[in-house]
Motif scaffolding. Structure first.
Motif, PDB file in Angstrom:
ATOM      1  N   THR A  57     -76.834  73.593  31.477  1.00  0.00           N
ATOM      2  CA  THR A  57     -76.050  72.366  31.253  1.00  0.00           C
ATOM      3  C   THR A  57     -75.758  72.234  29.665  1.00  0.00           C
ATOM      4  OG1 THR A  57     -76.786  71.350  33.083  1.00  0.00           O
ATOM      5  CG2 THR A  57     -75.928  69.873  31.560  1.00  0.00           C
ATOM      6  N   VAL A  58     -74.713  71.591  29.239  1.00  0.00           N
ATOM      7  CA  VAL A  58     -74.530  71.361  27.700  1.00  0.00           C
ATOM      8  C   VAL A  58     -75.089  69.871  27.699  1.00  0.00           C
ATOM      9  CG1 VAL A  58     -73.081  71.285  25.863  1.00  0.00           C
ATOM     10  CG2 VAL A  58     -72.860  73.029  27.471  1.00  0.00           C
ATOM     11  N   PHE A  59     -75.809  69.458  27.035  1.00  0.00           N
ATOM     12  CA  PHE A  59     -76.388  68.071  27.087  1.00  0.00           C
ATOM     13  C   PHE A  59     -75.878  67.225  25.884  1.00  0.00           C
ATOM     14  CE2 PHE A  59     -79.651  70.389  29.224  1.00  0.00           C
ATOM     15  CZ  PHE A  59     -79.695  69.743  30.201  1.00  0.00           C
ATOM     16  N   ILE A  60     -75.009  66.480  25.824  1.00  0.00           N
ATOM     17  CA  ILE A  60     -74.153  65.536  24.752  1.00  0.00           C
ATOM     18  C   ILE A  60     -75.340  64.335  24.518  1.00  0.00           C
ATOM     19  CG2 ILE A  60     -72.322  64.796  24.028  1.00  0.00           C
ATOM     20  CD1 ILE A  60     -71.077  66.181  26.158  1.00  0.00           C
ATOM     21  N   VAL A  61     -75.746  64.393  23.225  1.00  0.00           N
ATOM     22  CA  VAL A  61     -76.609  63.127  22.795  1.00  0.00           C
ATOM     23  C   VAL A  61     -75.919  62.642  21.699  1.00  0.00           C
ATOM     24  CG1 VAL A  61     -78.892  62.551  22.198  1.00  0.00           C
ATOM     25  CG2 VAL A  61     -78.679  64.559  23.704  1.00  0.00           C
ATOM     26  N   ASP A  62     -75.541  61.268  21.787  1.00  0.00           N
ATOM     27  CA  ASP A  62     -74.782  60.692  20.771  1.00  0.00           C
ATOM     28  C   ASP A  62     -74.657  59.072  21.365  1.00  0.00           C
ATOM     29  OD1 ASP A  62     -72.537  59.741  19.098  1.00  0.00           O
ATOM     30  OD2 ASP A  62     -72.409  61.670  18.494  1.00  0.00           O
ATOM     31  N   ASP A  63     -74.586  58.147  20.378  1.00  0.00           N
ATOM     32  CA  ASP A  63     -74.777  56.899  20.808  1.00  0.00           C
ATOM     33  C   ASP A  63     -73.282  56.437  20.707  1.00  0.00           C
ATOM     34  OD1 ASP A  63     -74.733  57.309  18.030  1.00  0.00           O
ATOM     35  OD2 ASP A  63     -74.787  55.002  17.559  1.00  0.00           O
ATOM     36  N   ASP A  64     -72.213  57.299  20.261  1.00  0.00           N
ATOM     37  CA  ASP A  64     -70.917  56.788  20.297  1.00  0.00           C
ATOM     38  C   ASP A  64     -70.218  57.162  21.722  1.00  0.00           C
ATOM     39  OD1 ASP A  64     -68.132  56.501  20.335  1.00  0.00           O
ATOM     40  OD2 ASP A  64     -68.082  57.403  18.209  1.00  0.00           O
ATOM     41  N   PRO A  65     -69.912  56.291  22.570  1.00  0.00           N
ATOM     42  CA  PRO A  65     -69.401  56.576  23.917  1.00  0.00           C
ATOM     43  C   PRO A  65     -68.158  57.292  23.935  1.00  0.00           C
ATOM     44  CG  PRO A  65     -69.352  54.125  23.495  1.00  0.00           C
ATOM     45  CD  PRO A  65     -70.246  55.045  22.479  1.00  0.00           C
ATOM     46  N   GLU A  66     -67.165  56.960  22.872  1.00  0.00           N
ATOM     47  CA  GLU A  66     -65.863  57.744  22.822  1.00  0.00           C
ATOM     48  C   GLU A  66     -66.299  59.158  22.441  1.00  0.00           C
ATOM     49  OE1 GLU A  66     -63.187  55.712  20.034  1.00  0.00           O
ATOM     50  OE2 GLU A  66     -63.264  54.091  21.360  1.00  0.00           O
ATOM     51  N   PHE A  67     -66.973  59.533  21.326  1.00  0.00           N
ATOM     52  CA  PHE A  67     -67.437  60.736  21.162  1.00  0.00           C
ATOM     53  C   PHE A  67     -67.847  61.590  22.351  1.00  0.00           C
ATOM     54  CE2 PHE A  67     -70.311  64.225  19.645  1.00  0.00           C
ATOM     55  CZ  PHE A  67     -69.643  64.935  19.008  1.00  0.00           C
ATOM     56  N   ARG A  68     -68.781  61.109  23.079  1.00  0.00           N
ATOM     57  CA  ARG A  68     -69.291  61.734  24.205  1.00  0.00           C
ATOM     58  C   ARG A  68     -68.530  62.180  25.175  1.00  0.00           C
ATOM     59  NH1 ARG A  68     -73.158  57.423  24.398  1.00  0.00           N
ATOM     60  NH2 ARG A  68     -72.495  56.838  26.292  1.00  0.00           N
ATOM     61  N   THR A  69     -67.306  61.224  25.435  1.00  0.00           N
ATOM     62  CA  THR A  69     -66.160  61.512  26.471  1.00  0.00           C
ATOM     63  C   THR A  69     -65.431  62.626  25.942  1.00  0.00           C
ATOM     64  OG1 THR A  69     -66.276  59.220  27.259  1.00  0.00           O
ATOM     65  CG2 THR A  69     -64.245  60.482  27.642  1.00  0.00           C
ATOM     66  N   SER A  70     -65.142  62.753  24.794  1.00  0.00           N
ATOM     67  CA  SER A  70     -64.320  63.360  24.250  1.00  0.00           C
ATOM     68  C   SER A  70     -64.763  64.842  24.363  1.00  0.00           C
ATOM     69  CB  SER A  70     -63.903  63.371  22.583  1.00  0.00           C
ATOM     70  OG  SER A  70     -64.764  63.431  21.709  1.00  0.00           O
ATOM     71  N   VAL A  71     -66.090  64.938  23.873  1.00  0.00           N
ATOM     72  CA  VAL A  71     -66.715  66.311  23.870  1.00  0.00           C
ATOM     73  C   VAL A  71     -67.012  66.746  25.580  1.00  0.00           C
ATOM     74  CG1 VAL A  71     -68.791  67.569  23.507  1.00  0.00           C
ATOM     75  CG2 VAL A  71     -68.029  65.892  21.768  1.00  0.00           C
ATOM     76  N   SER A  72     -67.084  65.637  26.139  1.00  0.00           N
ATOM     77  CA  SER A  72     -67.556  66.195  27.725  1.00  0.00           C
ATOM     78  C   SER A  72     -66.050  66.726  28.487  1.00  0.00           C
ATOM     79  CB  SER A  72     -67.723  64.978  28.529  1.00  0.00           C
ATOM     80  OG  SER A  72     -68.989  64.492  28.298  1.00  0.00           O
ATOM     81  N   LEU A  73     -64.940  66.070  27.826  1.00  0.00           N
ATOM     82  CA  LEU A  73     -63.537  66.486  28.444  1.00  0.00           C
ATOM     83  C   LEU A  73     -63.235  67.906  27.852  1.00  0.00           C
ATOM     84  CD1 LEU A  73     -61.500  63.242  28.150  1.00  0.00           C
ATOM     85  CD2 LEU A  73     -62.243  64.388  30.145  1.00  0.00           C
ATOM     86  N   LEU A  74     -63.597  68.125  26.323  1.00  0.00           N
ATOM     87  CA  LEU A  74     -63.205  69.566  25.861  1.00  0.00           C
ATOM     88  C   LEU A  74     -64.113  70.671  26.728  1.00  0.00           C
ATOM     89  CD1 LEU A  74     -62.408  71.392  23.735  1.00  0.00           C
ATOM     90  CD2 LEU A  74     -64.275  70.612  22.432  1.00  0.00           C
ATOM     91  N   LEU A  75     -65.388  70.390  26.840  1.00  0.00           N
ATOM     92  CA  LEU A  75     -66.292  71.247  27.559  1.00  0.00           C
ATOM     93  C   LEU A  75     -65.831  71.486  28.763  1.00  0.00           C
ATOM     94  CD1 LEU A  75     -69.669  70.295  25.850  1.00  0.00           C
ATOM     95  CD2 LEU A  75     -68.219  72.006  25.259  1.00  0.00           C
TER      96      LEU A  75
END
Length: 205
Positions: free
Chosen positions: A5-23
């Motif tokens: 799993t690629v774990f995304i740890v960031d307090d910015d929900p927009e950043f988490r969403t954009s990285v999740s969509l990319l991956l």
């Protein structure tokens, strides 16, 4: 085998969403966390993968999370991302075990390449850890005499020299060496040496 799993740890929900969509666009499974504290609480050392980790977050900083990951038996490779990049931070992050430090905003391909490298590192580390664990288990089955012989083989001593040191016959050494090889599941002296190197057996000179 547990899937990575690629774990995304960031307090910015927009950043988490954009990285999740990319991956997700390249079929990489992801899991999001809004803080380093929660990530460390929920993800143990047994979970394979890597972590995309923000530098500045409420609670534990990205560097603090890196330090705690490094204390684990098998540490997850981390990619540190930051909007406040500087040489000092980059150096500290790399020393703490970060695979890459990416400054926001970064290119999509830069992140994908960094994630693939981190996943490859994690797979290699886990494979090496599994091999070492199996080797240690096999090593524990040796008798004191067999271990004494292995220690001496590990530093390149010939049967004749080992026999002289242990005050037994060469045939006795050959007999016990064959037992050592069966227990360690190796078929040649070269493999036996590689086994010793894997466990950093330095033997008796």
């Amino acid at each position: 085998m547990i899937p990575f799993t690629v774990f995304i740890v960031d307090d910015d929900p927009e950043f988490r969403t954009s990285v999740s969509l990319l991956l997700g666009s390249v079929n990489l499974p992801v899991q999001e966390f809004e803080s380093g504290d929660r990530f460390l609480q929920e993800v143990g050392a047994e979970r394979p993968g890597c972590v995309v980790l923000d530098l500045r977050m409420p609670g534990l900083s990205g560097l603090a999370v890196l330090d705690r990951l490094g204390a684990r038996e098998v540490a997850l490779p981390a990619i540190l991302v930051t909007g406040y990049g500087d040489v000092t931070t980059t150096v500290r992050a790399m020393r703490a075990g970060a695979v890459h430090v990416l400054e926001k905003p970064f290119g999509a391909q830069d992140l994908l390449d960094a994630v693939q490298e981190a996943l490859s590192r994690d797979a290699k580390r886990r494979n090496e850890h599994a091999q070492r664990s199996a080797a240690l288990e096999a090593l524990g089955t040796l008798s004191p005499r067999e271990r004494a012989i292995l220690d001496r083989i590990a530093v390149g001593k010939a049967n004749k020299n080992i026999a002289s040191e242990l005050q037994v016959s060469e045939k006795n050494i050959e007999f016990h060496r064959a037992k050592v090889m069966r227990k360690l599941r190796v078929t040649s002296v070269a493999e036996l040496i590689r086994f010793a190197i894997l466990l950093e057996i330095r033997g008796r000179r």
